[in-house]
Design a protein around this motif. Structure first.
Motif, mmCIF file in Angstrom:
data_model
loop_
_atom_site.group_PDB
_atom_site.id
_atom_site.type_symbol
_atom_site.label_atom_id
_atom_site.label_comp_id
_atom_site.label_asym_id
_atom_site.label_seq_id
_atom_site.Cartn_x
_atom_site.Cartn_y
_atom_site.Cartn_z
ATOM 1 N N UNK A 562 0.836 -1.210 0.000
ATOM 2 C CA UNK A 562 0.000 0.000 0.000
ATOM 3 C C UNK A 562 0.868 1.256 0.000
ATOM 4 N N UNK A 563 1.840 1.296 0.916
ATOM 5 C CA UNK A 563 2.705 2.473 1.030
ATOM 6 C C UNK A 563 3.582 2.621 -0.212
ATOM 7 N N UNK A 564 4.126 1.487 -0.633
ATOM 8 C CA UNK A 564 5.045 1.500 -1.767
ATOM 9 C C UNK A 564 4.390 1.974 -3.052
ATOM 10 N N UNK A 565 3.216 1.456 -3.336
ATOM 11 C CA UNK A 565 2.506 1.851 -4.552
ATOM 12 C C UNK A 565 2.209 3.336 -4.555
ATOM 13 N N UNK A 566 1.912 3.858 -3.357
ATOM 14 C CA UNK A 566 1.572 5.275 -3.255
ATOM 15 C C UNK A 566 2.825 6.149 -3.304
ATOM 16 N N UNK A 567 3.973 5.544 -3.498
ATOM 17 C CA UNK A 567 5.206 6.307 -3.623
ATOM 18 C C UNK A 567 5.856 6.634 -2.290
ATOM 19 N N UNK A 568 5.268 6.136 -1.209
ATOM 20 C CA UNK A 568 5.850 6.419 0.112
ATOM 21 C C UNK A 568 6.887 5.350 0.447
ATOM 22 N N UNK A 569 7.946 5.356 -0.335
ATOM 23 C CA UNK A 569 8.918 4.268 -0.224
ATOM 24 C C UNK A 569 9.730 4.332 1.050
ATOM 25 N N UNK A 570 10.060 5.550 1.468
ATOM 26 C CA UNK A 570 10.817 5.695 2.710
ATOM 27 C C UNK A 570 10.005 5.174 3.880
ATOM 28 N N UNK A 571 8.726 5.535 3.875
ATOM 29 C CA UNK A 571 7.825 5.105 4.939
ATOM 30 C C UNK A 571 7.696 3.572 4.941
ATOM 31 N N UNK A 595 9.217 -0.254 -6.079
ATOM 32 C CA UNK A 595 10.389 0.386 -6.692
ATOM 33 C C UNK A 595 10.271 0.360 -8.203
ATOM 34 N N UNK A 596 9.684 -0.686 -8.715
ATOM 35 C CA UNK A 596 9.477 -0.841 -10.157
ATOM 36 C C UNK A 596 8.566 0.267 -10.668
ATOM 37 N N UNK A 597 7.461 0.494 -9.964
ATOM 38 C CA UNK A 597 6.515 1.522 -10.385
ATOM 39 C C UNK A 597 7.169 2.903 -10.317
ATOM 40 N N UNK A 598 7.923 3.128 -9.257
ATOM 41 C CA UNK A 598 8.472 4.474 -9.038
ATOM 42 C C UNK A 598 9.926 4.613 -9.465
ATOM 43 N N UNK A 602 17.990 2.256 -6.642
ATOM 44 C CA UNK A 602 18.867 1.927 -5.523
ATOM 45 C C UNK A 602 18.153 1.042 -4.498
ATOM 46 N N UNK A 603 16.956 1.451 -4.135
ATOM 47 C CA UNK A 603 16.175 0.669 -3.173
ATOM 48 C C UNK A 603 15.818 -0.702 -3.753
ATOM 49 N N UNK A 604 15.570 -0.718 -5.064
ATOM 50 C CA UNK A 604 15.258 -1.982 -5.743
ATOM 51 C C UNK A 604 16.396 -2.967 -5.570
ATOM 52 N N UNK A 605 17.621 -2.442 -5.670
ATOM 53 C CA UNK A 605 18.779 -3.312 -5.531
ATOM 54 C C UNK A 605 18.821 -3.924 -4.122
ATOM 55 N N UNK A 606 18.553 -3.086 -3.110
ATOM 56 C CA UNK A 606 18.539 -3.556 -1.720
ATOM 57 C C UNK A 606 17.508 -4.670 -1.560
ATOM 58 N N UNK A 624 11.644 -8.551 -12.622
ATOM 59 C CA UNK A 624 11.333 -7.201 -12.125
ATOM 60 C C UNK A 624 12.598 -6.346 -12.067
ATOM 61 N N UNK A 625 13.652 -6.898 -11.493
ATOM 62 C CA UNK A 625 14.885 -6.127 -11.324
ATOM 63 C C UNK A 625 15.475 -5.751 -12.672
ATOM 64 N N UNK A 626 15.462 -6.712 -13.575
ATOM 65 C CA UNK A 626 16.001 -6.438 -14.907
ATOM 66 C C UNK A 626 15.218 -5.314 -15.572
ATOM 67 N N UNK A 627 13.895 -5.337 -15.406
ATOM 68 C CA UNK A 627 13.060 -4.292 -15.990
ATOM 69 C C UNK A 627 13.358 -2.922 -15.370
ATOM 70 N N UNK A 628 13.646 -2.938 -14.071
ATOM 71 C CA UNK A 628 13.956 -1.669 -13.405
ATOM 72 C C UNK A 628 15.246 -1.071 -13.972
#
Length: 788
Positions: A562-571, A595-598, A602-606, A624-628
Motif C-alpha cells: 500500500x505504502x510502496x505503490x503510493x510512492x511512500x517508499x521511505x515510509x 520500486x518498479x513503479x516508481x 537503488x532501493x530496488x537493488x537492496x 522485475x529487477x532487470x526491468x527496473x
DNA sequence: TTAGGGTTAG
C-alpha cells in the motif's frame, strides 16, 4: 399326579438348563454341541429353546443355521420371526430381513409389534436407498406404534443415518414422551451429522427439562464440544460427570481425552488417559489422534508403540489418527513407514486409511504417489474421490481435477465436499460455464442450504468475473460465516472496488461476526489495489490496537505494498524496519514491486538482494529487477540480471490467455499461430492497431525494455496472448457483448494500455482477470485506475 | 401364559 409333576419339573429344569447353557455359549463349536444336546433331549421343537438358539447362531454370525432352525419350525410365532428379522439385519442381509418381514405381513395372521418394526427398520438402514425405511415408518404409524419410544428412537436414528436431519427432528419433536435413550439418539445423530451447535442446544434442553441423563449422554455430547473446541462447556460436562459419578466411565473418559486434546490441553488429556486402568483401542486412538492434531508427532508415535505392545489390535481409526494430515510438513518419511506398516497388516485397503494417505501425499505435493494409491485402492468411496479431486485442485492441477470429477460422476453423486473443491477449481481456472453447470447440479442435488457450498459459489462467481452474480448470492444467504464475508470482501478487492470492500467490512463488524486474519488481509489487499492509503493505515492500526490482532508476515507485506505503490517508499522501508517478525520474501517482493513503479533503482537493488537470498528460485524477482535497470537505462546491469536467470536455468512461465466462446474455451499463447482462425485474428488485430494509432496509442515496449537480446526482441514483436484472445472474441461475438478473458500472468503495461483503447474503439466492456486481480475496461478507462 | 427378542455412547 406326583409323577407328572416330577416329570414336568424335570422338564422345566432341563429346558432352563439348556437356556442358561445357550446364554453362556461364546463359540460356534460350543453352540453346535449344545444344539446336539438339545436334539438328543427332544427339545428341538420347543419354541423358547429354538428361539434362543436362533438368536445365538445369528449373534455368532452363523445366520444360515438360524434360518434352517426357523424353517424347521412348522408354525413360528411372532417372537421367532422377530429374532430372525433381527438376525438377517445384523448379518448384513437386509434384503432377507425385509423379505421375512413382508412374508410375515402377507402370509401369516401375526401382527408386527414394536420389535418387528425396530428390527426391520434397522435392516432398512443397511440399504443405499432410504425408501424402505420411509415405508416401514409409515407402516409402524398405521399399526399404532408411531409413538412407541423404542420404535421412535430407531426411526430417529434411521433418519440420521440418511442425513435426513429435519425428518429426524420432526419425529423427535412429535414424540409425546421422551426418555433418556430417545434424547441420546437425537444428540448422537446431530453429532454424527456435524450439527454440533444443535447438539449442544438439545443437550441443554434435556438437562434443563429434567430428563435423567446417563454416561452415554455425556459421552455422546463430548465429541461435539471437542469439534467446536468448546473447552468451557466441555469442562462443565467434566464437572457434571464428577458430580454424578460417571468420571470413571471409559466412554466419558475417552470423550474427555478427545476434548482436552482438541482444545490443546494435552497435559490434561494425557493425565486422564493415564487414569484409564485398561485403555482399550478407542482410548488409544483418541490419545494418538489428539497428539497428531497438535503436531506432537513424536508423542503420537510413542502412544502408538504402547498400543502395539499392549497386544491390542490396531484398526483403521488408529492409522487415520496417526497420519499427520493436518500438518504433514517434513513428515514424508513417517508417512512412508506408516504406509509400509499398513500394507503389511492389510489395513491399507480400508477406504478411510487410503483416503488419509491420499490426502497427506497431496499436501506433501507428492501428487503422483497419491494418485498411485488412489488407483490401487480396491474400494473407492466418495471421500477418496473427494480427497483426490481436492488434491489436484490444491496443487493447481485444475484440469485434471475436473476430468477426475467427470469420471467420478458415473459412480457417485457429488456431496458438498465434492462441489466445493470443484468450484474452487473453476474459480482458479476462470471456467465460468463449468461453474454455472456445477451451480445447476447444486440446485438439483439440493445442496443449496450448505454454507460451504454457497460460499464456494460466491467465490467462484467473483473469481470468474461475475461480481454482481456473486453479490446476489451473498445477499440471499441466510447464514454467513467469517469465510463467507472474507470471500465477498476479497472479491471486491480483486475487482478493484476498495470502497465496497470497506463498506462490507463495516457491515460484517455490525453483524457480530469476528474478523479473522484473512479478513484483515482481504481488506488491506482491497485498499492496496484501490490506492486507499489512509484507509489501509487505519485498518492496520485498528487491527493491531482495537482488535489485538498480531499481524502476520502477509499483513506487513500488504502494508508495504500500500505504502510502496503510493510512492511512500521511505515510509515503507521504515515500516519494514519496525516489523516484529522477520521480513520474508513477500515483504521485500512488495517493496521491489513498488520500486518498479516508481523507478527507485537503488532501493530496488537492496530489496532484490534480500530476495535472492530468501527465495533464489523465483524468476519473477529477476525479471522485475532487470526491468527496473532497463527503465533506468542501465542496460548492462539489466543484461547481467537476465544472464543470471539463464545461467540458473530458471525459466519464465509462458503466458497464456483463455477466452470462452459459447461455452467452448480457447487458449492462446504468445504469438500463437496455431488457432484455426489465426489469419482472421491477425487481420482483426491489424485493423485494430491502425485505429488505435489514429486514436493516439503508443506502444510501450520500446520505452520500458530498450536493451533486449535478439531472442527476446523477437518474442516482443510477437503479440501477447491477451490481444489474440480479445481479437478472437471481437470476431466471434455480437457487437456490444461483454468480453471476458483470463490470463495466467500479470497483464503487461502495453497490453493494459492497448485494451483501454480497444474498449473505447469497439464500445465493448472487456474484463481481464490476470494473475492478481480483475481489470474492467470500459470507454477507454480501467477500473484499476492504472494501479495494479 | 411361562420362556425367547431391545434402541443411544468414547
Amino acid at each position: 399326579m406326583i409323577c407328572r409333576n416330577i416329570s414336568s419339573c424335570y422338564a422345566q429344569r432341563d429346558r432352563n438348563f439348556f437356556l442358561s447353557l445357550l446364554s453362556k455359549a461364546t463359540s460356534l463349536s460350543h453352540l453346535t454341541q449344545t444344539h446336539a444336546q438339545i436334539i438328543l433331549n427332544g427339545y428341538q421343537n420347543d419354541l423358547a429353546t429354538v428361539t434362543k438358539l436362533t438368536h445365538k447362531f445369528s449373534d455368532l454370525k452363523a445366520i444360515r443355521h438360524s434360518r434352517d432352525l426357523f424353517l424347521s419350525i412348522p408354525k413360528p410365532d411372532l417372537f421367532l420371526f422377530n429374532v430372525l428379522i433381527r438376525g438377517f439385519a445384523s448379518n448384513a442381509s437386509p434384503l432377507s430381513s425385509l423379505s421375512l418381514y413382508t412374508h410375515l405381513r402377507k402370509n401369516t395372521s401375526l401382527n408386527p409389534d414394536k420389535f418387528t418394526y425396530a428390527f426391520a427398520i434397522s435392516a432398512a438402514s443397511g440399504f443405499k436407498d432410504e425408501k424402505y425405511g420411509l415405508l416401514l415408518h409409515a407402516h409402524s404409524i398405521i399399526d399404532g406404534l408411531g409413538s412407541n419410544l423404542y420404535v421412535g428412537s430407531i426411526i430417529v436414528d434411521f433418519y440420521f443415518k440418511f442425513s435426513r436431519v429435519e425428518l429426524a427432528q420432526k419425529v423427535f419433536d412429535g414424540m409425546p414422551e421422551k426418555d433418556t435413550v430417545l434424547w441420546n439418539t437425537m444428540i448422537s445423530g446431530l453429532v454424527r451429522n456435524c450439527y454440533y451447535a444443535d447438539s449442544m442446544r438439545i443437550f441443554r434442553d434435556m438437562v434443563m427439562g429434567g430428563t435423567a441423563f446417563d454416561s452415554t449422554t455425556l459421552a455422546t455430547e463430548l465429541p461435539a464440544l471437542a469439534e467446536l473446541q468448546e473447552l468451557k462447556a466441555g469442562m462443565g460436562i467434566h464437572c457434571l460427570a464428577l458430580k454424578v459419578g460417571f468420571h470413571s466411565d471409559v466412554h466419558v473418559l475417552t470423550g474427555l481425552v478427545s476434548l482436552y486434546s482438541k482444545c490443546r490441553e494435552l497435559e490434561t488429556a494425557r493425565l486422564l488417559f493415564g487414569h484409564i486402568t485398561q485403555p482399550d483401542l478407542i482410548c488409544y486412538n483418541a490419545m494418538i489422534a489428539g497428539y497428531t492434531c497438535n503436531n506432537e508427532t513424536v508423542s503420537s508415535v510413542s502412544i502408538f508403540r504402547e498400543l502395539l505392545a499392549s497386544g491390542e489390535k490396531v484398526n483403521s481409526s488408529t492409522i487415520v489418527g496417526l497420519i499427520p494430515v493436518s500438518s504433514p510438513f517434513g513428515h514424508l518419511q513417517l508417512t512412508g513407514s506408516l504406509q509400509t506398516f499398513c500394507v503389511k497388516s492389510g489395513i491399507v485397503s480400508h477406504p478411510s486409511v487410503s483416503t488419509a494417505f491420499v490426502t497427506v501425499y497431496c499436501r506433501l505435493n507428492e501428487i503422483e504417489l497419491a494418485r498411485q494409491l488412489f488407483d490401487e485402492s480396491s474400494e473407492k468411496t466418495l471421500a477418496s474421490w473427494n480427497a483426490m479431486i481436492a488434491g489436484y485442485t490444491q496443487n493447481g492441477l485444475t484440469e485434471t481435477a475436473i476430468s477426475l470429477f467427470r469420471e467420478m460422476m458415473s459412480e457417485f453423486s457429488p456431496n458438498p465436499v465434492t462441489v466445493t473443491s470443484i468450484l474452487s477449481a473453476c474459480a482458479q481456472l476462470g471456467a465460468i460455464s463449468l461453474g454455472k453447470w456445477v451451480h445447476g447440479l447444486i440446485k438439483s442435488k439440493n445442496l443449496e442450504s450448505n454454507i460451504y457450498v454457497l460460499t464456494a459459489l460466491v467465490d467462484m462467481y467473483a473469481k470468474c468475473g461475475s461480481i454482481v452474480e456473486a453479490r446476489k448470492l451473498f445477499d440471499l444467504m441466510t447464514e454467513k460465516n467469517v469465510v463467507t464475508w472474507n470471500a465477498m470482501i476479497s472479491a471486491y478487492g480483486l475487482h478493484g472496488d476498495g470502497h465496497e470492500a470497506l463498506k462490507l467490512f463495516t457491515e460484517m463488524l455490525h453483524s457480530g461476526i469476528q474478523p479473522s486474519g484473512v479478513t484483515f488481509l482481504s481488506v488491506l489487499y482491497a485498499c492496496s489495489h484501490a490506492g486507499l492509503v489512509r484507509e489501509g493505515e487505519e485498518i492496520f492500526h485498528y487491527m493491531v490496537h482495537n482488535h489485538g490482532f498480531e499481524p502476520l508476515a502477509e499483513h506487513y507485506a500488504c502494508m508495504v505494498d500500500i505504502l510502496g505503490r503510493a510512492g511512500k517508499l521511505e515510509k515503507a522501508l521504515e515500516f519494514i524496519k519496525e516489523m516484529l517478525v522477520e521480513p520474508g520474501p513477500a515483504v521485500w517482493g512488495a517493496l521491489l514491486g513498488a520500486c518498479m513503479i516508481h523507478k527507485e533503482t537503488e532501493l530496488a537493488r537492496v530489496a532484490s538482494e534480500r530476495l535472492f537470498e530468501l527465495d533464489p528460485e523465483n524468476t519473477g524477482y529477476y525479471v522485475l529487477l532487470s526491468n527496473i535497470y532497463s527503465a533506468d537505462r542501465n542496460f548492462p546491469k539489466a543484461a547481467s540480471v537476465r544472464q543470471v536467470v539463464k545461467n540458473r536455468n530458471l525459466a519464465k512461465t509462458p503466458g497464456c490467455t483463455l477466452v470462452e466462446i459459447d461455452e467452448t474455451p480457447h487458449v492462446f499463447t504468445c504469438g500463437d499461430q496455431s488457432h484455426p482462425r489465426a489469419t482472421e485474428i491477425y487481420r482483426m488485430l491489424d485493423k485494430l492497431t491502425g485505429k488505435m494509432m489514429e486514436a493516439g496509442f503508443q506502444t510501450e515496449t520500446v520505452t520500458v525494455l530498450h536493451d533486449v537480446e535478439e531472442e527476446e526482441k523477437e518474442l516482443m514483436v510477437k503479440v501477447h496472448s491477451e490481444k489474440l484472445a480479445i481479437a478472437f472474441a471481437l470476431i466471434e461475438t455480437a457487437p456490444g457483448t461483454e468480453i471476458r478473458i483470463f490470463k495466467n500472468l500479470r497483464v503487461c503495461l502495453d497490453c493494459h494500455n492497448a485494451t483501454k483503447f480497444i474498449s473505447k474503439i469497439t464500445e465493448r466492456v472487456i474484463i481481464v482477470r490476470d494473475a492478481n486481480r480483475f481489470h474492467h475496461f470500459k470507454d477507454g478507462v480501467c477500473s484499476c485506475g492504472d494501479y495494479w
